[in-house]
Design an enzyme around this catalytic site. Structure first.
Site, PDB file in Angstrom:
ATOM      1  N   CYS A   2       0.792   0.342  -9.779  1.00  0.00           N
ATOM      2  CA  CYS A   2       0.810  -0.065 -11.178  1.00  0.00           C
ATOM      3  C   CYS A   2       2.029   0.540 -11.866  1.00  0.00           C
ATOM      4  O   CYS A   2       2.821   1.252 -11.259  1.00  0.00           O
ATOM      5  CB  CYS A   2      -0.464   0.399 -11.873  1.00  0.00           C
ATOM      6  SG  CYS A   2      -1.981  -0.201 -11.090  1.00  0.00           S
ATOM      7  N   LEU A  51      -1.645  -3.535 -11.105  1.00  0.00           N
ATOM      8  CA  LEU A  51      -1.740  -4.241  -9.834  1.00  0.00           C
ATOM      9  C   LEU A  51      -3.142  -3.963  -9.314  1.00  0.00           C
ATOM     10  O   LEU A  51      -3.463  -2.831  -8.956  1.00  0.00           O
ATOM     11  CB  LEU A  51      -0.686  -3.748  -8.840  1.00  0.00           C
ATOM     12  CG  LEU A  51      -0.716  -4.403  -7.456  1.00  0.00           C
ATOM     13  CD1 LEU A  51      -0.365  -5.882  -7.552  1.00  0.00           C
ATOM     14  CD2 LEU A  51       0.234  -3.698  -6.497  1.00  0.00           C
ATOM     15  N   ALA A  52      -3.995  -4.958  -9.300  1.00  0.00           N
ATOM     16  CA  ALA A  52      -5.416  -4.767  -9.005  1.00  0.00           C
ATOM     17  C   ALA A  52      -5.656  -4.739  -7.501  1.00  0.00           C
ATOM     18  O   ALA A  52      -5.582  -5.771  -6.836  1.00  0.00           O
ATOM     19  CB  ALA A  52      -6.238  -5.873  -9.656  1.00  0.00           C
ATOM     20  N   ILE A  53      -5.951  -3.545  -6.969  1.00  0.00           N
ATOM     21  CA  ILE A  53      -6.248  -3.364  -5.553  1.00  0.00           C
ATOM     22  C   ILE A  53      -7.728  -3.033  -5.359  1.00  0.00           C
ATOM     23  O   ILE A  53      -8.381  -3.550  -4.464  1.00  0.00           O
ATOM     24  CB  ILE A  53      -5.377  -2.237  -4.946  1.00  0.00           C
ATOM     25  CG1 ILE A  53      -3.881  -2.539  -5.144  1.00  0.00           C
ATOM     26  CG2 ILE A  53      -5.700  -2.038  -3.468  1.00  0.00           C
ATOM     27  CD1 ILE A  53      -3.358  -3.696  -4.356  1.00  0.00           C
ATOM     28  N   GLY A  76      -1.924   4.828  -9.197  1.00  0.00           N
ATOM     29  CA  GLY A  76      -2.275   5.559  -7.993  1.00  0.00           C
ATOM     30  C   GLY A  76      -3.523   5.056  -7.316  1.00  0.00           C
ATOM     31  O   GLY A  76      -4.108   4.042  -7.703  1.00  0.00           O
ATOM     32  N   GLU A  77      -3.909   5.787  -6.291  1.00  0.00           N
ATOM     33  CA  GLU A  77      -5.125   5.514  -5.534  1.00  0.00           C
ATOM     34  C   GLU A  77      -5.822   6.848  -5.281  1.00  0.00           C
ATOM     35  O   GLU A  77      -5.218   7.781  -4.754  1.00  0.00           O
ATOM     36  CB  GLU A  77      -4.799   4.859  -4.182  1.00  0.00           C
ATOM     37  CG  GLU A  77      -4.028   3.555  -4.273  1.00  0.00           C
ATOM     38  CD  GLU A  77      -4.868   2.411  -4.810  1.00  0.00           C
ATOM     39  OE1 GLU A  77      -6.113   2.525  -4.789  1.00  0.00           O
ATOM     40  OE2 GLU A  77      -4.275   1.408  -5.254  1.00  0.00           O
ATOM     41  N   LEU A 231       3.550  -2.683   7.751  1.00  0.00           N
ATOM     42  CA  LEU A 231       4.968  -2.913   8.019  1.00  0.00           C
ATOM     43  C   LEU A 231       5.262  -2.389   9.416  1.00  0.00           C
ATOM     44  O   LEU A 231       4.955  -1.236   9.727  1.00  0.00           O
ATOM     45  CB  LEU A 231       5.837  -2.198   6.980  1.00  0.00           C
ATOM     46  CG  LEU A 231       5.584  -2.573   5.521  1.00  0.00           C
ATOM     47  CD1 LEU A 231       6.620  -1.906   4.613  1.00  0.00           C
ATOM     48  CD2 LEU A 231       5.602  -4.086   5.318  1.00  0.00           C
TER      49      LEU A 231
END
EC number: 6.3.5.4
Length: 525
Positions: A2, A51-53, A76-77, A231
């Site tokens: 975000c 940013l919706a995670i 963050g997370e 990745l």
């Protein structure tokens, strides 16, 4: 990832100021294209681009405690949020967001709660009961954060420089592992593990303990309510990330939502080493593999956008960020919002080729400490901002706080490169995952020598950048470089070219990239 922007202690509470804060917050919209939020309380503004995670339906920010006296905006997370919620039985949660726990923890424990968080984060928390605020950044600086000051006495905090450079008199990096308290008006370090003092550790190397710590770090990062992938360059680090992710995906909530077959992504010039190696690893692991090609001209055309988004003129960072920037756009177009990546391993384990020259374990350990402490200015910057430019989140398990603490407690004698006895760079990491019965990777991949990311995507990439820069920077211009750019003077035409572009976007004299803020550029060859 975000984007957050906070203006605190602002003397102007007019509608025009609110409009200005919203305007500046929109500069971060690429980081969070899913929702915009703003809370204005007294002389403070807290803005958020989401940013919706986790909990896409109800987790919009800013977030609050029960009576909305505690307001927080977070990038963050928080991987242990479910466990932390269980320790707050008297609190009522409005959302399923992992970040909401921060408001309730502060209400319960004050500033000391930060030690309880397991994750990556940058946040600003306003306590309207006494009009104080705290801001903090995660241990290593995986999430970007800057702090600035206005002439009116205001404090500004933003995920990116572009939220500050027009309105702040001065701004700088918000130091990783620190908390800023308005009550004290100063920073204090909250992350201070034993290795940080640079005392030489002596714990014997335990391959299974190191393997377990990394597997735990990867498993944490499978927390997602949206499509994700890995990745995969085909090098050691990204291949281990992919292998562990594929091994432990089944049975997770992510697998229930999106299936048990992992998606992997690679980028390179046609015929590049990374493309070949990544395809081999993907075949071994059984991933759904996506290969993206770009041309040197594609990369050159993107350079200005890369510098604008990554906010640096460091040569090595820009070289590596450009393919990642191009790949991120492709990944996002497939509907993927989160990827797991392999940054940080080289700094922790002494993986760069110059570590061959380490004269002893003491010098090697000190260098790894210095490299980790500087990561937020280089690889963290690239991994976060090159992906966030397209609303894609990159998670980096090698920089998990607990994994770093385990890896940096190992006697550095085990990290010494000793070709005569078969120890190449990052030997202990390779050894930890060398499992004959249930192999994580093919042997030749597990022991593949490191290449620079920008080399791995194609050897002509750097040559093309140098040639293009020479078209825009003359020998005569280089003669005046020290006068035009007295701080961090560019010594090559490529560096001068990037600096010109950077200064066009960020012309303010006092920026975080000035030498007085402590930046030392990485070497490029």
């Amino acid at each position: 990832m975000c984007g957050i922007l906070a203006v605190l202690g602002c003397s102007d509470d007019s509608q025009a100021k609110r409009v200005r804060v919203l305007e500046l917050s929109r500069r971060l919209k690429h980081r969070g294209p899913d929702w915009s939020g703003l809370d204005h309380h007294g002389d403070c503004y807290l803005a958020h681009q989401r940013l919706a995670i986790i909990d896409p339906a109800s987790g919009d920010q800013p977030l609050y405690n029960e009576d909305k006296t505690i307001i927080v905006t977070v990038n963050g997370e928080i991987y242990n949020h479910e466990e932390l919620r269980k320790g707050l039985p008297g609190h009522t949660f409005r959302t399923g967001s992992d970040c909401e726990v921060i408001a309730h923890l502060y209400e319960e424990h004050g500033e000391s709660f930060i030690h309880m968080l397991d994750g990556i984060f940058s946040f600003v928390l306003l306590d309207s009961r006494n009009n104080s605020f705290v801001a903090a950044r995660d241990a290593i600086g995986v999430t970007p954060l800057y702090i600035g000051w206005g002439l009116d006495g205001s404090v500004w905090i933003s995920s990116e420089m572009k939220g500050l450079n027009d309105d702040c008199e001065h701004f700088k990096f918000f130091p990783p592992g620190h908390l800023y308290s308005s009550k004290e008006g100063s920073f204090k370090r909250w992350y201070n593990p034993p290795w940080f003092s640079e005392v030489i550790p002596s714990v014997p190397f335990d391959p299974l303990a190191l393997r377990k710590a990394f597997e735990d770090a990867v498993i944490k990062r499978l927390m997602t309510d949206v499509p994700f992938g890995v990745l995969l360059s085909g090098g050691l680090d990204s291949s281990l990330v992919a292998s562990v992710t594929a091994r432990y995906l089944e049975g997770t909530k992510a697998a229930e939502l999106w299936g048990t077959q992992l998606h992997s992504f690679c980028v390179g010039l046609e015929g590049s080493p990374d493309l070949k190696a990544a395809k081999e690893v993907a075949n071994f692991l059984g991933t759904i593999h996506h290969e993206f090609h770009f041309t040197v001209q594609d990369g050159i055309d993107a350079i200005e956008d890369v510098i604008y988004h990554v906010e640096t003129y460091d040569v090595t960072t820009i070289r590596a960020s450009t393919p990642m920037f191009l790949m991120s756009r492709k990944i996002k177009s497939l509907g993927v919002k989160m990827v797991i990546s392999g940054e940080g391993s080289d700094e922790i384990f002494g993986g760069y080729l110059y570590f061959h020259k380490a004269p002893n374990k003491e010098e090697l350990h000190l260098e790894t400490c210095h490299k980790i402490k500087a990561l937020h200015q280089y690889d963290c910057l690239r991994a976060n901002k090159a992906t966030s430019a397209w609303g894609l989140e990159a998670r980096v398990p090698f920089l998990d706080k607990e994994f770093v603490n385990v890896a940096m407690s190992i006697d550095p004698e085990w990290k010494m490169i000793k070709p005569d006895i078969g120890r190449i760079e990052k030997w202990i990491l390779r050894r930890a995952f060398d499992d004959e019965e249930n192999p994580y990777l093919p042997k030749h991949i597990l022991y593949r020598q490191k290449e620079q990311f920008s080399d791995g995507v194609g050897y002509s990439w750097i040559d093309g950048l140098k040639a293009h820069s020479a078209l825009h920077v003359t020998d005569k211009m280089m003669l005046n470089a020290a006068h035009i750019y007295p701080h961090n003077t560019p010594t090559t035409k490529e560096a001068y070219y990037y600096r010109m572009i950077f200064e066009r976007f960020f012309p303010q004299i006092d920026s975080p990239w000035r030498s007085k803020c402590g930046l030392q550029h990485s070497k490029s060859y």
